[in-house]
Scaffold this motif. Structure first.
Motif, PDB file in Angstrom:
ATOM      1  N   THR A  81      45.377 -75.678  13.301  1.00 46.81           N
ATOM      2  CA  THR A  81      45.228 -75.541  11.852  1.00 46.81           C
ATOM      3  C   THR A  81      46.420 -74.830  11.241  1.00 46.81           C
ATOM      4  O   THR A  81      46.896 -75.181  10.158  1.00 46.81           O
ATOM      5  CB  THR A  81      43.940 -74.769  11.512  1.00 46.81           C
ATOM      6  OG1 THR A  81      42.821 -75.436  12.092  1.00 46.81           O
ATOM      7  CG2 THR A  81      43.747 -74.665  10.012  1.00 46.81           C
ATOM      8  N   MET A  96      49.261 -77.279  10.815  1.00 47.10           N
ATOM      9  CA  MET A  96      49.023 -78.165   9.672  1.00 47.10           C
ATOM     10  C   MET A  96      49.341 -77.460   8.360  1.00 47.10           C
ATOM     11  O   MET A  96      50.008 -78.025   7.482  1.00 47.10           O
ATOM     12  CB  MET A  96      47.564 -78.637   9.672  1.00 47.10           C
ATOM     13  CG  MET A  96      47.180 -79.511  10.839  1.00 47.10           C
ATOM     14  SD  MET A  96      45.406 -79.907  10.776  1.00 47.10           S
ATOM     15  CE  MET A  96      45.211 -80.850  12.293  1.00 47.10           C
ATOM     16  N   ALA A  99      46.820 -93.888  18.946  1.00 49.29           N
ATOM     17  CA  ALA A  99      46.174 -92.635  18.540  1.00 49.29           C
ATOM     18  C   ALA A  99      44.668 -92.813  18.367  1.00 49.29           C
ATOM     19  O   ALA A  99      43.891 -91.902  18.670  1.00 49.29           O
ATOM     20  CB  ALA A  99      46.800 -92.129  17.243  1.00 49.29           C
ATOM     21  N   GLU A 134      42.996 -80.585  24.158  1.00 49.32           N
ATOM     22  CA  GLU A 134      43.564 -81.331  23.038  1.00 49.32           C
ATOM     23  C   GLU A 134      45.085 -81.228  23.084  1.00 49.32           C
ATOM     24  O   GLU A 134      45.707 -80.534  22.271  1.00 49.32           O
ATOM     25  CB  GLU A 134      43.023 -80.796  21.713  1.00 49.32           C
ATOM     26  CG  GLU A 134      41.517 -80.950  21.564  1.00 49.32           C
ATOM     27  CD  GLU A 134      41.017 -80.390  20.251  1.00 49.32           C
ATOM     28  OE1 GLU A 134      41.804 -79.693  19.566  1.00 49.32           O
ATOM     29  OE2 GLU A 134      39.853 -80.645  19.892  1.00 49.32           O
ATOM     30  N   ILE A 176      49.306 -86.422   9.395  1.00 50.65           N
ATOM     31  CA  ILE A 176      48.554 -86.895   8.223  1.00 50.65           C
ATOM     32  C   ILE A 176      47.994 -85.729   7.419  1.00 50.65           C
ATOM     33  O   ILE A 176      48.126 -85.691   6.191  1.00 50.65           O
ATOM     34  CB  ILE A 176      47.423 -87.840   8.674  1.00 50.65           C
ATOM     35  CG1 ILE A 176      48.016 -89.153   9.194  1.00 50.65           C
ATOM     36  CG2 ILE A 176      46.469 -88.117   7.516  1.00 50.65           C
ATOM     37  CD1 ILE A 176      46.982 -90.140   9.690  1.00 50.65           C
ATOM     38  N   VAL A 177      47.359 -84.771   8.089  1.00 51.39           N
ATOM     39  CA  VAL A 177      46.754 -83.647   7.365  1.00 51.39           C
ATOM     40  C   VAL A 177      47.811 -82.813   6.657  1.00 51.39           C
ATOM     41  O   VAL A 177      47.642 -82.417   5.496  1.00 51.39           O
ATOM     42  CB  VAL A 177      45.926 -82.770   8.329  1.00 51.39           C
ATOM     43  CG1 VAL A 177      45.440 -81.508   7.628  1.00 51.39           C
ATOM     44  CG2 VAL A 177      44.744 -83.555   8.879  1.00 51.39           C
ATOM     45  N   GLU A 184      49.022 -81.790  22.668  1.00 54.87           N
ATOM     46  CA  GLU A 184      49.874 -82.265  21.580  1.00 54.87           C
ATOM     47  C   GLU A 184      51.274 -82.395  22.136  1.00 54.87           C
ATOM     48  O   GLU A 184      51.705 -81.592  22.974  1.00 54.87           O
ATOM     49  CB  GLU A 184      49.816 -81.271  20.411  1.00 54.87           C
ATOM     50  CG  GLU A 184      50.367 -81.818  19.102  1.00 54.87           C
ATOM     51  CD  GLU A 184      51.822 -81.456  18.931  1.00 54.87           C
ATOM     52  OE1 GLU A 184      52.565 -82.255  18.345  1.00 54.87           O
ATOM     53  OE2 GLU A 184      52.227 -80.385  19.410  1.00 54.87           O
ATOM     54  N   LEU A 237      47.175 -86.671  13.760  1.00 52.28           N
ATOM     55  CA  LEU A 237      46.309 -85.830  12.933  1.00 52.28           C
ATOM     56  C   LEU A 237      47.108 -84.745  12.223  1.00 52.28           C
ATOM     57  O   LEU A 237      46.932 -84.519  11.017  1.00 52.28           O
ATOM     58  CB  LEU A 237      45.224 -85.201  13.808  1.00 52.28           C
ATOM     59  CG  LEU A 237      44.239 -84.258  13.099  1.00 52.28           C
ATOM     60  CD1 LEU A 237      43.425 -85.030  12.074  1.00 52.28           C
ATOM     61  CD2 LEU A 237      43.322 -83.584  14.122  1.00 52.28           C
ATOM     62  N   VAL A 238      48.002 -84.100  12.944  1.00 53.73           N
ATOM     63  CA  VAL A 238      48.818 -83.049  12.345  1.00 53.73           C
ATOM     64  C   VAL A 238      49.696 -83.627  11.232  1.00 53.73           C
ATOM     65  O   VAL A 238      49.790 -83.055  10.136  1.00 53.73           O
ATOM     66  CB  VAL A 238      49.703 -82.375  13.412  1.00 53.73           C
ATOM     67  CG1 VAL A 238      50.718 -81.447  12.757  1.00 53.73           C
ATOM     68  CG2 VAL A 238      48.843 -81.585  14.384  1.00 53.73           C
ATOM     69  N   ARG A 250      46.839 -88.845  19.307  1.00 49.63           N
ATOM     70  CA  ARG A 250      45.887 -88.593  18.223  1.00 49.63           C
ATOM     71  C   ARG A 250      46.153 -87.231  17.582  1.00 49.63           C
ATOM     72  O   ARG A 250      46.120 -87.096  16.352  1.00 49.63           O
ATOM     73  CB  ARG A 250      44.452 -88.654  18.741  1.00 49.63           C
ATOM     74  CG  ARG A 250      43.428 -88.261  17.697  1.00 49.63           C
ATOM     75  CD  ARG A 250      42.005 -88.429  18.193  1.00 49.63           C
ATOM     76  NE  ARG A 250      41.653 -89.834  18.365  1.00 49.63           N
ATOM     77  CZ  ARG A 250      40.415 -90.257  18.656  1.00 49.63           C
ATOM     78  NH1 ARG A 250      39.429 -89.379  18.807  1.00 49.63           N
ATOM     79  NH2 ARG A 250      40.160 -91.541  18.797  1.00 49.63           N
ATOM     80  N   GLN A 251      46.417 -86.216  18.389  1.00 49.51           N
ATOM     81  CA  GLN A 251      46.689 -84.891  17.840  1.00 49.51           C
ATOM     82  C   GLN A 251      47.959 -84.893  16.997  1.00 49.51           C
ATOM     83  O   GLN A 251      48.018 -84.273  15.929  1.00 49.51           O
ATOM     84  CB  GLN A 251      46.810 -83.873  18.982  1.00 49.51           C
ATOM     85  CG  GLN A 251      45.563 -83.716  19.816  1.00 49.51           C
ATOM     86  CD  GLN A 251      44.365 -83.285  18.992  1.00 49.51           C
ATOM     87  OE1 GLN A 251      44.448 -82.354  18.205  1.00 49.51           O
ATOM     88  NE2 GLN A 251      43.248 -83.971  19.161  1.00 49.51           N
TER      89      GLN A 251
END
Length: 317
Positions: free
Chosen positions: A178, A181, A54, A265, A115-116, A267, A112-113, A108-109
């Protein structure tokens, strides 16, 4: 809902005792058990590989995730696709984009989703659960009323199917990364809140709390300075497990068309949804992101379950 709440309450009880029979601290003993657990090692290795991919994936990807350099070779109307070859290790997708590059960038996407969303659920849930637990530890009629009111709301949220709640929130907020998330994070809030409240309640009857009260220490200092810090261990374990759940639920929302529409980006959940229409002709386009989601979630689940077992006093020798 009873099964879900029972698991949460059981995890909260695991830290009621801060010492083992050998006198070692809870986390020292848990670390010893984790190092000896094959499940923990396998989970940690999977997570490590995923995190590295990632982080470095977008830089080592051989092509841009939006580059359509081989458009003449992919004809979806004739069911002509390009499979793995030297220049495209995982083949091309339905728009003639390099699938390997999109998988690397998509990692990475996905991370990111996860973790956030988990941080969002952890932060708000810990604030709510900590306030409710502190109200109980402080005692008094007002504290019990606050706890009762907060826990009834939390129980209502836990009674709702998590995916259904996430879909409802995402549908209201609209299609975006967003949104995913926020939706997944909100679903995690009641779990962390009930877990921290239960852990604080279990710690409230510990010897050090009784000793502090006998010495005249203020209840607020006991609740916030001693009980709360000693109640965070099961919440940390749950955060590891919630990362797996967040990744799966985020992929589900993306699969339903509520994820990030930006092709630059990618996912894994969106890639899986886009490949559905071509599953008969090019099944690997769906299998690659599906395997990524499954293996990553498995890694977090294995590590989380190993941590849960390491904290269980019934399993200690």
């Amino acid at each position: 809902m009873s099964t879900k709440t029972d698991k949460i309450d059981r995890l909260a009880e695991l830290t009621a005792s801060t010492e083992t029979s050998t006198g070692a601290s809870l986390w020292v003993e848990a670390w010893r058990r984790l190092k000896a657990s094959k499940m923990a090692v396998i989970g940690a290795c999977i997570i490590g590989v995923f995190v590295v991919v990632a982080i470095v994936g977008p830089w080592v990807a051989p092509y841009s995730p939006t580059a359509q350099l081989w458009r003449g070779e992919v004809l979806t109307n004739q069911n002509i696709f390009v499979g793995p070859r030297a220049e495209n290790w995982l083949g091309l997708d339905h728009l003639a984009r390099d699938e390997f590059s999109r998988m690397l960038v998509g990692a990475r996407q996905t991370l990111l989703v996860g973790i956030v969303a988990t941080l969002l659920g952890f932060t708000i849930g810990a604030l709510i659960g900590g306030a409710s637990g502190a109200a109980l530890v402080l005692g008094g009629r007002a504290g019990r009323r606050i706890d009762t009111a907060v826990m009834r709301v939390i129980d209502i949220m836990l009674a709702l199917p998590s995916l259904l709640l996430a879909v409802s929130i995402a549908a209201v907020l609209g299609q975006s990364l967003t949104t995913v998330m926020i939706a997944v994070g909100v679903v995690q809030i009641p779990i962390f809140a009930r877990l921290l409240r239960g852990a604080m309640l279990a710690q409230g009857g510990s010897d050090y709390v009784l000793a502090a009260r006998a010495l005249g220490v203020r209840k607020r200092r006991i609740a916030l300075g001693h009980v709360l810090p000693n109640s965070l261990s099961p919440v940390i374990v749950q955060a590891t497990l919630s990362l797996a759940t967040a990744i799966i639920e985020a992929a589900a929302l993306s699969y339903l068309g509520l994820g990030n529409p930006d092709a630059a980006e990618p996912e894994w959940g969106v890639m899986l949804a886009q490949a559905q229409s071509y599953f008969d002709s090019a099944p690997m386009l769906a299998i690659y992101p599906a395997l990524g989601i499954i293996v990553t979630a498995l890694g977090f689940t294995l590590l989380g379950e190993a941590m849960r077992e390491a904290l269980d006093p019934k399993l200690r020798s």
